[in-house]
Design a protein around this motif. Structure first.
Motif, PDB file in Angstrom:
ATOM      1  N   PHE A  40       8.971 -19.714  -7.937  1.00  0.00           N
ATOM      2  CA  PHE A  40       8.185 -20.924  -8.197  1.00  0.00           C
ATOM      3  C   PHE A  40       6.996 -20.627  -9.114  1.00  0.00           C
ATOM      4  O   PHE A  40       6.605 -21.465  -9.935  1.00  0.00           O
ATOM      5  CB  PHE A  40       7.689 -21.496  -6.854  1.00  0.00           C
ATOM      6  CG  PHE A  40       7.110 -22.886  -6.927  1.00  0.00           C
ATOM      7  CD1 PHE A  40       7.922 -24.004  -6.747  1.00  0.00           C
ATOM      8  CD2 PHE A  40       5.751 -23.086  -7.152  1.00  0.00           C
ATOM      9  CE1 PHE A  40       7.387 -25.295  -6.795  1.00  0.00           C
ATOM     10  CE2 PHE A  40       5.217 -24.378  -7.206  1.00  0.00           C
ATOM     11  CZ  PHE A  40       6.035 -25.479  -7.028  1.00  0.00           C
ATOM     12  N   PHE A  41       6.438 -19.420  -8.974  1.00  0.00           N
ATOM     13  CA  PHE A  41       5.234 -19.078  -9.745  1.00  0.00           C
ATOM     14  C   PHE A  41       5.520 -18.194 -10.963  1.00  0.00           C
ATOM     15  O   PHE A  41       4.585 -17.853 -11.692  1.00  0.00           O
ATOM     16  CB  PHE A  41       4.197 -18.394  -8.839  1.00  0.00           C
ATOM     17  CG  PHE A  41       3.512 -19.352  -7.896  1.00  0.00           C
ATOM     18  CD1 PHE A  41       2.385 -20.054  -8.307  1.00  0.00           C
ATOM     19  CD2 PHE A  41       4.005 -19.581  -6.622  1.00  0.00           C
ATOM     20  CE1 PHE A  41       1.749 -20.959  -7.450  1.00  0.00           C
ATOM     21  CE2 PHE A  41       3.379 -20.479  -5.760  1.00  0.00           C
ATOM     22  CZ  PHE A  41       2.249 -21.170  -6.181  1.00  0.00           C
ATOM     23  N   ASP A  42       6.772 -17.811 -11.188  1.00  0.00           N
ATOM     24  CA  ASP A  42       7.088 -16.867 -12.276  1.00  0.00           C
ATOM     25  C   ASP A  42       7.044 -17.558 -13.643  1.00  0.00           C
ATOM     26  O   ASP A  42       7.940 -18.340 -13.989  1.00  0.00           O
ATOM     27  CB  ASP A  42       8.476 -16.254 -12.032  1.00  0.00           C
ATOM     28  CG  ASP A  42       8.751 -15.117 -13.003  1.00  0.00           C
ATOM     29  OD1 ASP A  42       7.961 -14.925 -13.955  1.00  0.00           O
ATOM     30  OD2 ASP A  42       9.774 -14.426 -12.821  1.00  0.00           O
ATOM     31  N   THR A  43       6.018 -17.238 -14.450  1.00  0.00           N
ATOM     32  CA  THR A  43       5.877 -17.876 -15.762  1.00  0.00           C
ATOM     33  C   THR A  43       6.816 -17.265 -16.807  1.00  0.00           C
ATOM     34  O   THR A  43       6.852 -17.701 -17.952  1.00  0.00           O
ATOM     35  CB  THR A  43       4.430 -17.749 -16.280  1.00  0.00           C
ATOM     36  OG1 THR A  43       4.062 -16.363 -16.235  1.00  0.00           O
ATOM     37  CG2 THR A  43       3.452 -18.536 -15.428  1.00  0.00           C
ATOM     38  N   ASN A  44       7.570 -16.264 -16.372  1.00  0.00           N
ATOM     39  CA  ASN A  44       8.525 -15.625 -17.266  1.00  0.00           C
ATOM     40  C   ASN A  44       9.806 -16.456 -17.399  1.00  0.00           C
ATOM     41  O   ASN A  44      10.609 -16.261 -18.306  1.00  0.00           O
ATOM     42  CB  ASN A  44       8.866 -14.256 -16.654  1.00  0.00           C
ATOM     43  CG  ASN A  44       9.275 -13.260 -17.692  1.00  0.00           C
ATOM     44  OD1 ASN A  44       8.995 -13.438 -18.879  1.00  0.00           O
ATOM     45  ND2 ASN A  44       9.958 -12.218 -17.254  1.00  0.00           N
ATOM     46  N   LEU A  45      10.001 -17.386 -16.457  1.00  0.00           N
ATOM     47  CA  LEU A  45      11.268 -18.114 -16.398  1.00  0.00           C
ATOM     48  C   LEU A  45      11.224 -19.401 -17.232  1.00  0.00           C
ATOM     49  O   LEU A  45      11.593 -20.482 -16.782  1.00  0.00           O
ATOM     50  CB  LEU A  45      11.622 -18.444 -14.939  1.00  0.00           C
ATOM     51  CG  LEU A  45      11.709 -17.229 -13.996  1.00  0.00           C
ATOM     52  CD1 LEU A  45      12.068 -17.667 -12.584  1.00  0.00           C
ATOM     53  CD2 LEU A  45      12.734 -16.213 -14.512  1.00  0.00           C
ATOM     54  N   SER A  46      10.737 -19.265 -18.478  1.00  0.00           N
ATOM     55  CA  SER A  46      10.749 -20.404 -19.393  1.00  0.00           C
ATOM     56  C   SER A  46      10.934 -19.881 -20.806  1.00  0.00           C
ATOM     57  O   SER A  46      10.830 -18.686 -21.049  1.00  0.00           O
ATOM     58  CB  SER A  46       9.424 -21.184 -19.298  1.00  0.00           C
ATOM     59  OG  SER A  46       8.358 -20.407 -19.810  1.00  0.00           O
ATOM     60  N   SER A  47      11.205 -20.795 -21.722  1.00  0.00           N
ATOM     61  CA  SER A  47      11.376 -20.391 -23.106  1.00  0.00           C
ATOM     62  C   SER A  47      10.627 -21.373 -24.015  1.00  0.00           C
ATOM     63  O   SER A  47      10.990 -22.535 -24.059  1.00  0.00           O
ATOM     64  CB  SER A  47      12.873 -20.375 -23.447  1.00  0.00           C
ATOM     65  OG  SER A  47      13.034 -20.152 -24.809  1.00  0.00           O
ATOM     66  N   PRO A  48       9.573 -20.920 -24.756  1.00  0.00           N
ATOM     67  CA  PRO A  48       8.984 -19.596 -24.656  1.00  0.00           C
ATOM     68  C   PRO A  48       8.387 -19.358 -23.262  1.00  0.00           C
ATOM     69  O   PRO A  48       8.195 -20.304 -22.510  1.00  0.00           O
ATOM     70  CB  PRO A  48       7.873 -19.629 -25.712  1.00  0.00           C
ATOM     71  CG  PRO A  48       7.514 -21.072 -25.860  1.00  0.00           C
ATOM     72  CD  PRO A  48       8.783 -21.831 -25.616  1.00  0.00           C
ATOM     73  N   GLU A  49       8.079 -18.089 -22.994  1.00  0.00           N
ATOM     74  CA  GLU A  49       7.534 -17.755 -21.687  1.00  0.00           C
ATOM     75  C   GLU A  49       6.150 -18.398 -21.489  1.00  0.00           C
ATOM     76  O   GLU A  49       5.478 -18.702 -22.453  1.00  0.00           O
ATOM     77  CB  GLU A  49       7.435 -16.237 -21.539  1.00  0.00           C
ATOM     78  CG  GLU A  49       8.817 -15.650 -21.301  1.00  0.00           C
ATOM     79  CD  GLU A  49       8.906 -14.156 -21.536  1.00  0.00           C
ATOM     80  OE1 GLU A  49       7.847 -13.518 -21.687  1.00  0.00           O
ATOM     81  OE2 GLU A  49      10.035 -13.643 -21.561  1.00  0.00           O
ATOM     82  N   GLY A  50       5.767 -18.588 -20.253  1.00  0.00           N
ATOM     83  CA  GLY A  50       4.420 -19.116 -19.992  1.00  0.00           C
ATOM     84  C   GLY A  50       4.397 -20.268 -19.005  1.00  0.00           C
ATOM     85  O   GLY A  50       3.340 -20.626 -18.498  1.00  0.00           O
ATOM     86  N   GLN A  51       5.559 -20.889 -18.723  1.00  0.00           N
ATOM     87  CA  GLN A  51       5.535 -22.029 -17.813  1.00  0.00           C
ATOM     88  C   GLN A  51       6.354 -21.784 -16.547  1.00  0.00           C
ATOM     89  O   GLN A  51       7.518 -21.414 -16.610  1.00  0.00           O
ATOM     90  CB  GLN A  51       6.077 -23.284 -18.494  1.00  0.00           C
ATOM     91  CG  GLN A  51       5.977 -24.507 -17.592  1.00  0.00           C
ATOM     92  CD  GLN A  51       6.159 -25.805 -18.339  1.00  0.00           C
ATOM     93  OE1 GLN A  51       7.205 -26.048 -18.926  1.00  0.00           O
ATOM     94  NE2 GLN A  51       5.126 -26.629 -18.357  1.00  0.00           N
TER      95      GLN A  51
END
Ligand code: HEC
Ligand code: HEC
Length: 409
Positions: A40-51
């Motif tokens: 839920f808190f992992d900001t790596n799981l988006s493209s680009p990273e950060g969200q």
């Protein structure tokens, strides 16, 4: 009008009134809940990273939109890719776990359950709407924008918590090959477990302590509660009584209604490219009816549901990091304070429409037209005859629904 009782998941997630819980008590998470929390808190799981999920569902605001500048205007939170906006305000990701699989209740003649404002995460595939919902944002190009499940899975495989994943789900469970879809289901079920955990649903509001006779509500809060359950009719859709098995109320019956809420003219979805929003500024959010129509239901089914949105929980509806912090309310976030929305419930039908009026003052001498003018509920709201002091008392009561109350102070 109708009251929806306990659901499928209530047994699993419900907190019983008799259980004493102090705000200061640390919550321990099971390994699956802990895994869900990290996801839920992992900001790596988006493209680009950060969200991450938390980017639009912050704990400090009751797991809804944490960006004050956004709340003040458009209310729709930007996706991982700059300039991409969805069309709705983030509802709370907490206290949602009791919503049953979306279905038509033949006795009450109402749709009940599902996840999202329009119920489209029905829960029919995973037998759990909350888990099904969690599969939406990662791959949504307007949200976390990960290209596919394989990419997401690979990111998790390369993370520091890959071993926790296999500890929870078994050796070989983090399969990013042929069985990646099964892995994706596990991701979703882990997140749902966290969203149903005690950490996310602590039931530590002043109201909860009052129900357990461990705190007193003030005179104004008590008056607000009486109005909430009586003259204000709020509890008809936001039930405030314990369930039949003594479970704490979550202030929603998971049904759908059109309150006649106006458009939010600042919604940035209106300006999105035709690829995302072919209607441009003419876009109208038809809610549950729109979903049912798109899903292939007959006109006789969807027409009566146009403009209806799911009743949201009111727990933490006032939770904010600081007193002046602005939150937004309603599916499109057009209301900016609790006082405003309570006044709308009270006096929606008292004034004419603002359109074409000289010197329009919304809420004072007129209201903007509803976003969808069909199926507006005129039985339970619109002209409640509440005085200013009564409106304020309801707001005071809503503020007693924020978690983190300390009865010793
Ligand atoms: C860019 C912002 C954004 C991100 C990132 C995001 N959400 Fe949401 N979330 C929303 C919006 C907006 C809605 C309502 C959408 C709708 O109804 O169509 C929503 C709805 C929900 C709901 C439904 C609650 C209810 O009562 O129906 C849950 C639960 C939820 N999100 C959890 C998550 C999880 C878990 C993640 C990460 C996997 C996530 N969200 C990522 C904005 C976001
Ligand atoms: C007929 C059912 C119904 C009644 C009665 C009702 N509500 Fe609601 N409430 C809803 C629905 C449905 C929504 C979401 C509507 C939308 O966004 O279009 C909502 C939204 C809200 C919100 C916004 C929450 C958020 O997270 O954005 C608040 C606050 C609220 N209601 C408080 C109240 C109060 C206070 C009363 C009594 C004065 C009340 N409601 C009466 C159905 C109802």
């Amino acid at each position: 009008m109708r009251r929806y009782g306990l659901s499928l998941f209530a047994v699993v997630t419900a907190v019983f009134l008799s259980v004493p819980l102090l705000a200061s008590e640390p919550v321990s998470l099971s390994p699956k809940e802990q895994l869900g929390k990290i996801l839920f808190f992992d900001t790596n799981l988006s493209s680009p990273e950060g969200q991450s999920c938390a980017g639009c569902h912050g704990a400090e605001v009751g797991f809804t939109g944490p960006d004050e500048e956004v709340n003040k205007g458009e209310a729709v939170h930007e996706g991982a890719t700059k300039g991409r906006f969805g069309n709705r305000k983030p509802p709370a990701a907490s206290y949602a776990g009791d919503s049953p699989v979306l279905h038509f209740d033949k006795e009450e003649k109402v749709w009940v359950g599902g996840m999202f404002w329009d119920g489209r995460a029905t829960g029919k595939t995973l037998s759990d709407p909350l888990a099904e919902q969690a599969q939406g944002p990662f791959l949504n190009p307007l949200e976390q924008n990960v290209p596919d499940t394989k990419t997401l899975c690979t990111k998790i495989k390369q993370s520091s918590y890959a071993s926790l994943f296999e500890e929870v789900w078994g050796k070989g469970s983090l399969d990013c090959g042929d069985r990646v879809l099964a892995t994706y289901d596990r991701v979703a079920r882990s997140i749902a477990a966290y969203e149903r955990s005690r950490e996310v649903n602590p039931f530590t509001s002043k109201f909860d302590f009052w129900m357990r006779k461990k705190a007193k509500l003030s005179k104004e809060e008590m008056a607000g509660l009486a109005l909430f359950e009586g003259k204000g009719k709020c509890a008809e859709c936001h039930p405030s009584k314990p369930g039949p098995k003594g479970t704490s109320p979550v202030f929603t019956d998971f049904t759908y209604d059109n309150l006649g809420i106006p458009k939010n003219p600042d919604n940035l979805f209106y300006g999105m490219a035709a690829k995302w929003n072919p209607q441009g500024t003419a876009f109208v959010d038809t809610g549950l009816g729109g979903y049912l129509k798109g899903a292939g239901y007959k006109e006789t089914v969807y027409k009566a549901e146009m403009g209806k949105f799911k009743v949201p929980t009111l727990r933490n509806v006032d939770k904010r990091p600081s007193p002046g912090f602005v939150k937004s309310f309603g599916h499109n976030g057009t209301f900016k304070s609790l006082k405003e929305i309570v006044h709308f419930y009270n006096a929606r039908d008292v004034f004419p429409k603002c359109e074409g009026m000289s010197g329009p003052k919304p809420g004072e001498n007129c209201w903007p037209a509803p976003e969808v003018s069909s199926n507006v509920n005129r039985e339970e709201l619109g002209n409640l005859g509440l005085s200013e002091a009564e409106e304020n008392a309801i707001v005071a009561f809503l503020k007693a629904l924020n978690d983190g109350y300390n009865p010793e102070k």
